[in-house]
Design a protein around this motif. Structure first.
Motif, PDB file in Angstrom:
ATOM      1  N   ARG A   1      -6.812  -5.050  18.830  1.00 14.67           N
ATOM      2  CA  ARG A   1      -6.667  -5.547  17.457  1.00 14.67           C
ATOM      3  C   ARG A   1      -6.833  -7.062  17.416  1.00 14.67           C
ATOM      4  O   ARG A   1      -7.481  -7.608  16.507  1.00 14.67           O
ATOM      5  N   SER A   2      -6.234  -7.752  18.366  1.00 18.90           N
ATOM      6  CA  SER A   2      -6.345  -9.215  18.386  1.00 18.90           C
ATOM      7  C   SER A   2      -7.775  -9.654  18.692  1.00 18.90           C
ATOM      8  O   SER A   2      -8.257 -10.648  18.136  1.00 18.90           O
ATOM      9  N   VAL A   3      -8.464  -8.921  19.563  1.00 14.83           N
ATOM     10  CA  VAL A   3      -9.855  -9.260  19.881  1.00 14.83           C
ATOM     11  C   VAL A   3     -10.734  -9.103  18.642  1.00 14.83           C
ATOM     12  O   VAL A   3     -11.529  -9.999  18.295  1.00 14.83           O
ATOM     13  N   TYR A   4     -10.594  -7.974  17.945  1.00 20.19           N
ATOM     14  CA  TYR A   4     -11.448  -7.726  16.786  1.00 20.19           C
ATOM     15  C   TYR A   4     -11.042  -8.554  15.562  1.00 20.19           C
ATOM     16  O   TYR A   4     -11.797  -8.620  14.580  1.00 20.19           O
ATOM     17  N   ALA A   5      -9.880  -9.208  15.634  1.00 14.69           N
ATOM     18  CA  ALA A   5      -9.481 -10.138  14.571  1.00 14.69           C
ATOM     19  C   ALA A   5      -9.991 -11.553  14.838  1.00 14.69           C
ATOM     20  O   ALA A   5      -9.740 -12.458  14.041  1.00 14.69           O
TER      21      ALA A   5
ATOM     22  N   THR B   1     -21.248 -13.911  18.716  1.00 15.48           N
ATOM     23  CA  THR B   1     -21.324 -12.451  18.728  1.00 15.48           C
ATOM     24  C   THR B   1     -20.670 -11.918  19.992  1.00 15.48           C
ATOM     25  O   THR B   1     -20.735 -12.559  21.049  1.00 15.48           O
ATOM     26  N   PHE B   2     -20.060 -10.752  19.904  1.00 14.60           N
ATOM     27  CA  PHE B   2     -19.420 -10.181  21.086  1.00 14.60           C
ATOM     28  C   PHE B   2     -19.390  -8.674  20.987  1.00 14.60           C
ATOM     29  O   PHE B   2     -19.467  -8.096  19.900  1.00 14.60           O
ATOM     30  N   GLU B   3     -19.264  -8.040  22.124  1.00 15.00           N
ATOM     31  CA  GLU B   3     -18.995  -6.616  22.225  1.00 15.00           C
ATOM     32  C   GLU B   3     -17.914  -6.405  23.265  1.00 15.00           C
ATOM     33  O   GLU B   3     -17.726  -7.241  24.163  1.00 15.00           O
ATOM     34  N   VAL B   4     -17.220  -5.278  23.168  1.00 12.51           N
ATOM     35  CA  VAL B   4     -16.120  -4.958  24.073  1.00 12.51           C
ATOM     36  C   VAL B   4     -16.443  -3.683  24.833  1.00 12.51           C
ATOM     37  O   VAL B   4     -16.951  -2.711  24.253  1.00 12.51           O
ATOM     38  N   CYS B   5     -16.140  -3.684  26.128  1.00 12.82           N
ATOM     39  CA  CYS B   5     -16.220  -2.473  26.940  1.00 12.82           C
ATOM     40  C   CYS B   5     -14.855  -2.233  27.571  1.00 12.82           C
ATOM     41  O   CYS B   5     -14.369  -3.062  28.348  1.00 12.82           O
ATOM     42  N   VAL B   6     -14.232  -1.123  27.213  1.00 12.02           N
ATOM     43  CA  VAL B   6     -12.953  -0.727  27.809  1.00 12.02           C
ATOM     44  C   VAL B   6     -13.239   0.256  28.939  1.00 12.02           C
ATOM     45  O   VAL B   6     -13.951   1.249  28.742  1.00 12.02           O
ATOM     46  N   VAL B   7     -12.694  -0.025  30.113  1.00  7.88           N
ATOM     47  CA  VAL B   7     -12.835   0.877  31.260  1.00  7.88           C
ATOM     48  C   VAL B   7     -11.452   1.436  31.573  1.00  7.88           C
ATOM     49  O   VAL B   7     -10.566   0.698  32.008  1.00  7.88           O
ATOM     50  N   ASP B   8     -11.272   2.727  31.308  1.00  9.33           N
ATOM     51  CA  ASP B   8      -9.975   3.354  31.530  1.00  9.33           C
ATOM     52  C   ASP B   8      -9.925   3.947  32.937  1.00  9.33           C
ATOM     53  O   ASP B   8     -10.743   4.778  33.309  1.00  9.33           O
TER      54      ASP B   8
ATOM     55  N   PRO C   1     -13.851   2.829  17.593  1.00  7.39           N
ATOM     56  CA  PRO C   1     -15.139   3.446  17.939  1.00  7.39           C
ATOM     57  C   PRO C   1     -16.250   2.428  18.187  1.00  7.39           C
ATOM     58  O   PRO C   1     -17.269   2.773  18.788  1.00  7.39           O
ATOM     59  N   GLN C   2     -16.052   1.177  17.737  1.00  9.09           N
ATOM     60  CA  GLN C   2     -17.068   0.142  17.965  1.00  9.09           C
ATOM     61  C   GLN C   2     -17.064  -0.361  19.402  1.00  9.09           C
ATOM     62  O   GLN C   2     -17.997  -1.046  19.835  1.00  9.09           O
ATOM     63  N   ALA C   3     -16.025  -0.036  20.169  1.00  9.57           N
ATOM     64  CA  ALA C   3     -15.950  -0.463  21.567  1.00  9.57           C
ATOM     65  C   ALA C   3     -16.678   0.537  22.457  1.00  9.57           C
ATOM     66  O   ALA C   3     -16.620   1.749  22.233  1.00  9.57           O
ATOM     67  N   ARG C   4     -17.355   0.026  23.466  1.00  6.76           N
ATOM     68  CA  ARG C   4     -17.877   0.910  24.503  1.00  6.76           C
ATOM     69  C   ARG C   4     -16.688   1.420  25.313  1.00  6.76           C
ATOM     70  O   ARG C   4     -15.724   0.690  25.538  1.00  6.76           O
ATOM     71  N   LEU C   5     -16.749   2.653  25.757  1.00  2.83           N
ATOM     72  CA  LEU C   5     -15.635   3.241  26.501  1.00  2.83           C
ATOM     73  C   LEU C   5     -16.149   3.959  27.730  1.00  2.83           C
ATOM     74  O   LEU C   5     -17.019   4.831  27.632  1.00  2.83           O
ATOM     75  N   ILE C   6     -15.614   3.575  28.888  1.00  6.05           N
ATOM     76  CA  ILE C   6     -15.901   4.250  30.151  1.00  6.05           C
ATOM     77  C   ILE C   6     -14.588   4.873  30.625  1.00  6.05           C
ATOM     78  O   ILE C   6     -13.573   4.175  30.738  1.00  6.05           O
ATOM     79  N   VAL C   7     -14.598   6.166  30.877  1.00  2.00           N
ATOM     80  CA  VAL C   7     -13.383   6.869  31.299  1.00  2.00           C
ATOM     81  C   VAL C   7     -13.573   7.344  32.734  1.00  2.00           C
ATOM     82  O   VAL C   7     -14.427   8.195  33.009  1.00  2.00           O
ATOM     83  N   ASN C   8     -12.771   6.821  33.629  1.00  4.46           N
ATOM     84  CA  ASN C   8     -12.848   7.211  35.035  1.00  4.46           C
ATOM     85  C   ASN C   8     -11.956   8.417  35.324  1.00  4.46           C
ATOM     86  O   ASN C   8     -10.848   8.520  34.788  1.00  4.46           O
ATOM     87  N   ALA C   9     -12.446   9.297  36.190  1.00  9.68           N
ATOM     88  CA  ALA C   9     -11.670  10.471  36.589  1.00  9.68           C
ATOM     89  C   ALA C   9     -10.584  10.113  37.596  1.00  9.68           C
ATOM     90  O   ALA C   9      -9.634  10.880  37.800  1.00  9.68           O
ATOM     91  N   GLU C  10     -10.728   8.945  38.246  1.00 11.94           N
ATOM     92  CA  GLU C  10      -9.718   8.456  39.188  1.00 11.94           C
ATOM     93  C   GLU C  10      -9.613   6.952  39.062  1.00 11.94           C
ATOM     94  O   GLU C  10     -10.507   6.293  38.511  1.00 11.94           O
ATOM     95  N   ASN C  11      -8.517   6.414  39.565  1.00  8.58           N
ATOM     96  CA  ASN C  11      -8.296   4.973  39.510  1.00  8.58           C
ATOM     97  C   ASN C  11      -9.155   4.298  40.575  1.00  8.58           C
ATOM     98  O   ASN C  11      -8.900   4.449  41.775  1.00  8.58           O
ATOM     99  N   VAL C  12     -10.186   3.567  40.147  1.00  8.97           N
ATOM    100  CA  VAL C  12     -11.103   2.926  41.092  1.00  8.97           C
ATOM    101  C   VAL C  12     -10.697   1.495  41.406  1.00  8.97           C
ATOM    102  O   VAL C  12     -11.411   0.782  42.114  1.00  8.97           O
ATOM    103  N   GLY C  13      -9.543   1.056  40.889  1.00  8.53           N
ATOM    104  CA  GLY C  13      -9.072  -0.283  41.164  1.00  8.53           C
ATOM    105  C   GLY C  13      -9.538  -1.278  40.114  1.00  8.53           C
ATOM    106  O   GLY C  13     -10.407  -0.995  39.284  1.00  8.53           O
ATOM    107  N   TYR C  14      -8.962  -2.458  40.173  1.00 10.28           N
ATOM    108  CA  TYR C  14      -9.243  -3.490  39.169  1.00 10.28           C
ATOM    109  C   TYR C  14     -10.661  -4.026  39.317  1.00 10.28           C
ATOM    110  O   TYR C  14     -11.405  -4.134  38.333  1.00 10.28           O
ATOM    111  N   ALA C  15     -11.063  -4.352  40.537  1.00  9.07           N
ATOM    112  CA  ALA C  15     -12.420  -4.868  40.748  1.00  9.07           C
ATOM    113  C   ALA C  15     -13.455  -3.818  40.386  1.00  9.07           C
ATOM    114  O   ALA C  15     -14.460  -4.111  39.727  1.00  9.07           O
TER     115      ALA C  15
END
Length: 299
Positions: A22-26, A32-39, A55-69
């Protein structure tokens, strides 16, 4: 060309992530910017929340925790950045690594981009991060953990003498927190990186699972000739460790990352006697954390 690609790696921080987005989109400003959330395989409905509410954010959903990097690299790749150094392609002019437990004021992104425009030598910049109680997040400006600096940290001298220019280098606690400063690294909770610097050094090193990857990236970017700046004129709230509190292995990974960073960048040039001291100190702290974790899991 897109000005800013924002990557948010998330692990079980649904409500904080909602506030962050919410703070990013405010945000406002002439960019110009776009957001990619990696869960990272959250179990709290984080990914479902993003899909439903942002829904305007790109979303990547991982089946396992691949770490921060690993998660951040996935997001960077989604914006066209490559894992190895290469000529710059059609990527955003800047990439921002942003933690899901941060909250931005509306002008933060615009002012940080203006700062980078005014500092053409800056490969990386970060703002002043403050904790919910208003105190400074000490990790937002750091020195590299050289053998000497790591020794002061591991022996507690950095905490005992925080205002010493010798002992206080780990978190630069002797510096005025309200003055712009060139530093070794800022923290990955808010790390704004120039595309040209990424093109030179590639993405994060995934042998760092959690912790250390931001330091390593800054080290490589500085080695390529860029500078790293701390800009306290922009202040960002950081809840701190919202994700790592969900992971019992967090402190183990902290000391493992310290060992990896030391061996990668300093071990070959360190006298044998100091090498033995540093490796032994890290091993002892790591082993104590492993024992503590084993005790908790059996208790």
């Amino acid at each position: 060309m897109l000005d800013l690609g924002i990557v948010i790696a998330s692990y079980n921080t649904r409500d904080l992530l909602r506030t962050c987005l919410r703070s990013v989109y405010a945000s406002h400003g002439d960019f110009t910017f776009e957001v990619c959330v990696v869960d990272n395989a959250s179990s709290d409905g984080s990914a479902e929340m993003v899909a439903a509410e942002f829904p305007q954010a790109r979303l990547i959903v991982n089946a396992e925790n691949v770490g921060y990097a690993g998660a951040n690299n996935q997001g960077l790749e989604a914006f066209g950045f490559t894992r190895v150094s290469s000529p710059r392609s059609q990527t955003p002019r800047f990439a921002l690594l942003l933690n899901s437990d941060t909250e931005l004021p509306p002008d933060a992104l615009a002012r940080m981009l203006d700062f980078m425009a005014g500092h053409s030598d800056a490969g990386i910049a970060g703002p002043k991060l403050v904790l919910p109680n208003g105190s400074l997040d000490l990790a937002c400006r750091r020195s590299f953990p050289t053998p000497e600096v790591a020794f002061y940290r591991l022996t507690g001298l950095s905490r005992r003498f925080p205002h010493s220019r010798r002992f206080g280098r780990y978190n630069l606690t002797y510096l005025d927190p309200d003055q712009v400063a060139e530093v070794d690294s800022v923290v990955g909770a808010f790390m704004l990186v120039r595309a040209e610097a990424i093109a030179q050094v590639g993405l994060m090193d995934e042998q760092f699972f959690m912790y250390g990857e931001d330091l390593d990236w800054a080290y490589r970017i500085k080695a390529a000739g860029w500078k790293v700046y701390y800009n306290p004129e922009v202040v960002v709230l950081h809840v701190k460790r919202a994700s790592t509190r969900q992971s019992p292995r967090a402190q183990v990974e902290f000391y493992r990352a310290m060992d990896t960073f030391y061996r990668k960048h300093y071990a070959a040039q360190t006298p044998w006697w100091l090498h033995v001291l540093i490796v032994s100190a890290i091993w002892l702290r790591l082993r104590l954390e492993q024992l503590r974790l084993a005790f908790i899991s059996t208790g």
